[in-house]
Motif scaffolding. Structure first.
Motif, mmCIF file in Angstrom:
data_model
loop_
_atom_site.group_PDB
_atom_site.id
_atom_site.type_symbol
_atom_site.label_atom_id
_atom_site.label_comp_id
_atom_site.label_asym_id
_atom_site.label_seq_id
_atom_site.Cartn_x
_atom_site.Cartn_y
_atom_site.Cartn_z
ATOM 1 N N ASP A 52 1.254 -1.019 0.300
ATOM 2 C CA ASP A 52 0.004 0.278 -0.313
ATOM 3 C C ASP A 52 1.069 0.860 -0.048
ATOM 4 O O ASP A 52 2.496 1.634 -0.185
ATOM 5 C CB ASP A 52 -1.452 0.313 1.073
ATOM 6 C CG ASP A 52 -0.677 0.075 2.412
ATOM 7 O OD1 ASP A 52 0.846 0.725 2.664
ATOM 8 O OD2 ASP A 52 -1.258 -0.075 3.520
ATOM 9 N N SER A 58 0.686 -6.400 1.616
ATOM 10 C CA SER A 58 -0.308 -7.580 1.605
ATOM 11 C C SER A 58 -0.497 -8.572 0.387
ATOM 12 O O SER A 58 0.700 -8.698 -0.393
ATOM 13 C CB SER A 58 -2.194 -6.849 1.583
ATOM 14 O OG SER A 58 -1.720 -6.083 0.009
ATOM 15 N N ARG A 60 -2.602 -12.293 -0.957
ATOM 16 C CA ARG A 60 -3.706 -13.249 -1.049
ATOM 17 C C ARG A 60 -2.954 -14.634 -2.507
ATOM 18 O O ARG A 60 -2.526 -14.051 -3.274
ATOM 19 C CB ARG A 60 -4.980 -12.577 -1.025
ATOM 20 C CG ARG A 60 -5.086 -11.894 -3.103
ATOM 21 C CD ARG A 60 -4.030 -10.752 -3.464
ATOM 22 N NE ARG A 60 -4.291 -9.547 -2.743
ATOM 23 C CZ ARG A 60 -2.757 -9.114 -1.822
ATOM 24 N NH1 ARG A 60 -2.441 -8.873 -2.821
ATOM 25 N NH2 ARG A 60 -4.478 -7.717 -0.847
ATOM 26 N N GLU A 79 -11.971 -2.930 -8.023
ATOM 27 C CA GLU A 79 -12.104 -1.768 -7.058
ATOM 28 C C GLU A 79 -12.038 -2.784 -5.353
ATOM 29 O O GLU A 79 -11.837 -1.906 -4.203
ATOM 30 C CB GLU A 79 -13.666 -1.871 -6.645
ATOM 31 C CG GLU A 79 -14.099 -1.104 -8.079
ATOM 32 C CD GLU A 79 -15.644 -0.393 -7.514
ATOM 33 O OE1 GLU A 79 -16.117 -0.546 -7.064
ATOM 34 O OE2 GLU A 79 -16.088 0.632 -9.019
ATOM 35 N N SER A 80 -10.953 -3.824 -5.807
ATOM 36 C CA SER A 80 -10.608 -4.742 -4.423
ATOM 37 C C SER A 80 -9.160 -4.274 -4.540
ATOM 38 O O SER A 80 -8.462 -2.964 -4.937
ATOM 39 C CB SER A 80 -10.349 -6.159 -5.046
ATOM 40 O OG SER A 80 -9.006 -5.671 -5.843
ATOM 41 N N ARG A 81 -8.890 -4.787 -3.156
ATOM 42 C CA ARG A 81 -7.425 -3.668 -2.320
ATOM 43 C C ARG A 81 -6.375 -4.116 -2.837
ATOM 44 O O ARG A 81 -5.807 -3.164 -3.324
ATOM 45 C CB ARG A 81 -7.263 -4.570 -0.466
ATOM 46 C CG ARG A 81 -5.944 -4.272 -0.455
ATOM 47 C CD ARG A 81 -6.259 -4.562 1.248
ATOM 48 N NE ARG A 81 -4.346 -4.745 2.011
ATOM 49 C CZ ARG A 81 -4.315 -4.738 2.756
ATOM 50 N NH1 ARG A 81 -5.137 -5.371 3.764
ATOM 51 N NH2 ARG A 81 -2.730 -4.504 3.433
ATOM 52 N N LYS A 82 -6.620 -5.279 -3.884
ATOM 53 C CA LYS A 82 -4.954 -5.598 -4.822
ATOM 54 C C LYS A 82 -4.964 -4.498 -4.783
ATOM 55 O O LYS A 82 -4.005 -4.555 -6.494
ATOM 56 C CB LYS A 82 -4.906 -7.197 -4.943
ATOM 57 C CG LYS A 82 -5.969 -7.322 -5.677
ATOM 58 C CD LYS A 82 -6.041 -8.954 -6.751
ATOM 59 C CE LYS A 82 -6.984 -9.918 -4.917
ATOM 60 N NZ LYS A 82 -8.232 -9.756 -4.978
ATOM 61 N N ARG A 84 -6.158 -1.166 -6.121
ATOM 62 C CA ARG A 84 -5.623 0.169 -5.831
ATOM 63 C C ARG A 84 -4.289 -0.325 -4.863
ATOM 64 O O ARG A 84 -4.331 0.598 -5.734
ATOM 65 C CB ARG A 84 -6.916 0.346 -4.137
ATOM 66 C CG ARG A 84 -7.909 -0.115 -4.449
ATOM 67 C CD ARG A 84 -8.833 0.767 -2.972
ATOM 68 N NE ARG A 84 -9.013 -0.559 -1.368
ATOM 69 C CZ ARG A 84 -9.488 -0.318 -2.031
ATOM 70 N NH1 ARG A 84 -10.653 -1.567 -2.219
ATOM 71 N NH2 ARG A 84 -9.429 -1.426 -0.081
ATOM 72 N N GLU A 85 -3.389 -1.333 -4.465
ATOM 73 C CA GLU A 85 -2.090 -1.266 -4.350
ATOM 74 C C GLU A 85 -1.447 -1.104 -5.551
ATOM 75 O O GLU A 85 -0.499 -0.532 -5.823
ATOM 76 C CB GLU A 85 -2.118 -2.307 -3.335
ATOM 77 C CG GLU A 85 -2.707 -1.627 -2.003
ATOM 78 C CD GLU A 85 -1.912 -3.226 -0.471
ATOM 79 O OE1 GLU A 85 -2.415 -2.830 0.509
ATOM 80 O OE2 GLU A 85 -1.802 -3.911 -0.938
ATOM 81 N N GLN A 139 -15.803 -6.439 -4.126
ATOM 82 C CA GLN A 139 -14.367 -6.876 -2.702
ATOM 83 C C GLN A 139 -13.606 -6.861 -2.244
ATOM 84 O O GLN A 139 -13.211 -5.436 -2.723
ATOM 85 C CB GLN A 139 -13.574 -7.672 -4.367
ATOM 86 C CG GLN A 139 -12.911 -9.279 -3.825
ATOM 87 C CD GLN A 139 -11.545 -9.771 -4.922
ATOM 88 O OE1 GLN A 139 -10.615 -9.019 -5.304
ATOM 89 N NE2 GLN A 139 -12.740 -10.415 -5.677
ATOM 90 N N SER A 140 -13.225 -7.365 -1.221
ATOM 91 C CA SER A 140 -12.175 -6.375 0.151
ATOM 92 C C SER A 140 -13.146 -5.776 0.877
ATOM 93 O O SER A 140 -12.545 -4.947 1.639
ATOM 94 C CB SER A 140 -11.590 -6.140 -1.372
ATOM 95 O OG SER A 140 -10.820 -6.539 -1.257
ATOM 96 N N HIS A 141 -13.925 -4.912 0.859
ATOM 97 C CA HIS A 141 -15.078 -4.072 1.339
ATOM 98 C C HIS A 141 -16.075 -4.528 1.740
ATOM 99 O O HIS A 141 -16.051 -5.394 2.085
ATOM 100 C CB HIS A 141 -16.080 -3.349 0.488
ATOM 101 C CG HIS A 141 -15.914 -2.057 -0.674
ATOM 102 N ND1 HIS A 141 -15.009 -2.716 -1.722
ATOM 103 C CD2 HIS A 141 -14.990 -0.945 -0.851
ATOM 104 C CE1 HIS A 141 -14.357 -2.212 -2.655
ATOM 105 N NE2 HIS A 141 -14.699 -0.500 -2.106
#
Length: 211
Positions: A52, A58, A60, A79-82, A84-85, A139-141
């Motif tokens: 991040d 992170s 997965r 729009e998932s964490r991956k 966004r990173e 996803q991830s929310h």
């Protein structure tokens, strides 16, 4: 809990420089086919590492869907964490772990979105229920309950009916374009074999690393 007594030796083979392909994609293909034919569970599973903006990593597990000389492709919600990173820092790492063969492959590189046309082609090949699931999972929310997720899934299935499921605008693939590989083979007494591929002109330099 002290688990320091858990130990086993890696005795299934070694890896010599003379046995390595000059091209890491060819070497990957050889090992992947061996993993597939040896009935390794989920040989396409790979650990994707991202960071991040603060540098916090992170990881997965994602699934490799296809690869070529240009890179390795997986699919996800944009729009998932991956995602966004990756948007903030496209430098990523992939790790394949095939413990049944006492092997690992590490691939570092840069992740880039593939075209919508490529994503649509794969999306349409998925089972319809998986296509619907892509629409209903943010996803991830944060999710209030599993029941809410299942309700959304049921409502979307009913809405679509017998029709085709369109590609969500927020879903698609990434291709990881590699610039570094490491092939690891377990050996007795923890004296493992490790070989590092790094770019050199139009080819690759291969170095042996200490275990």
């Amino acid at each position: 809990m002290d688990i320091s007594h858990f130990r086993r030796e890696y005795l299934k083979g070694g890896l010599q420089r003379s046995n390595l392909a000059a091209d890491p994609v060819q070497q990957f293909s050889e090992w992947f086919e061996q993993a597939r034919k040896t009935d390794v569970p989920d040989p396409t599973a790979m650990i994707l590492a991202t960071v991040d903006p603060s540098g916090k990593p992170s990881q997965r597990t994602v699934l490799l869907k296809y690869y070529d000389n240009d890179g390795y492709v997986f699919f996800t919600n944009y729009e998932s964490r991956k995602a966004r990173e990756i948007e903030n820092n496209p430098r990523v790492s992939l790790l394949f772990v095939w413990l049944e063969l006492e092997r690992q492959i590490m691939i570092s590189g840069t992740a880039q979105k593939i075209s919508a046309a490529e994503s649509a082609k794969y999306f349409m090949s998925r089972p319809k229920e998986s296509q619907v699931a892509a629409w209903v999972s943010s996803q991830s929310h944060t999710l209030s309950s599993r029941q809410m997720l299942l309700q959304k899934f049921s409502e979307m299935k009913k809405k679509i009916g017998e029709g085709k499921v369109p590609l969500p605008s927020f879903w698609g693939g990434y291709k990881v374009k590699p610039d570094e590989y490491e092939f690891w083979q377990g050996r007795k007494n923890r004296l493992h074999d490790r070989f590092h591929y790094i770019p050199a002109g139009d080819g690759w330099t291969i170095e042996r690393l200490a275990p």
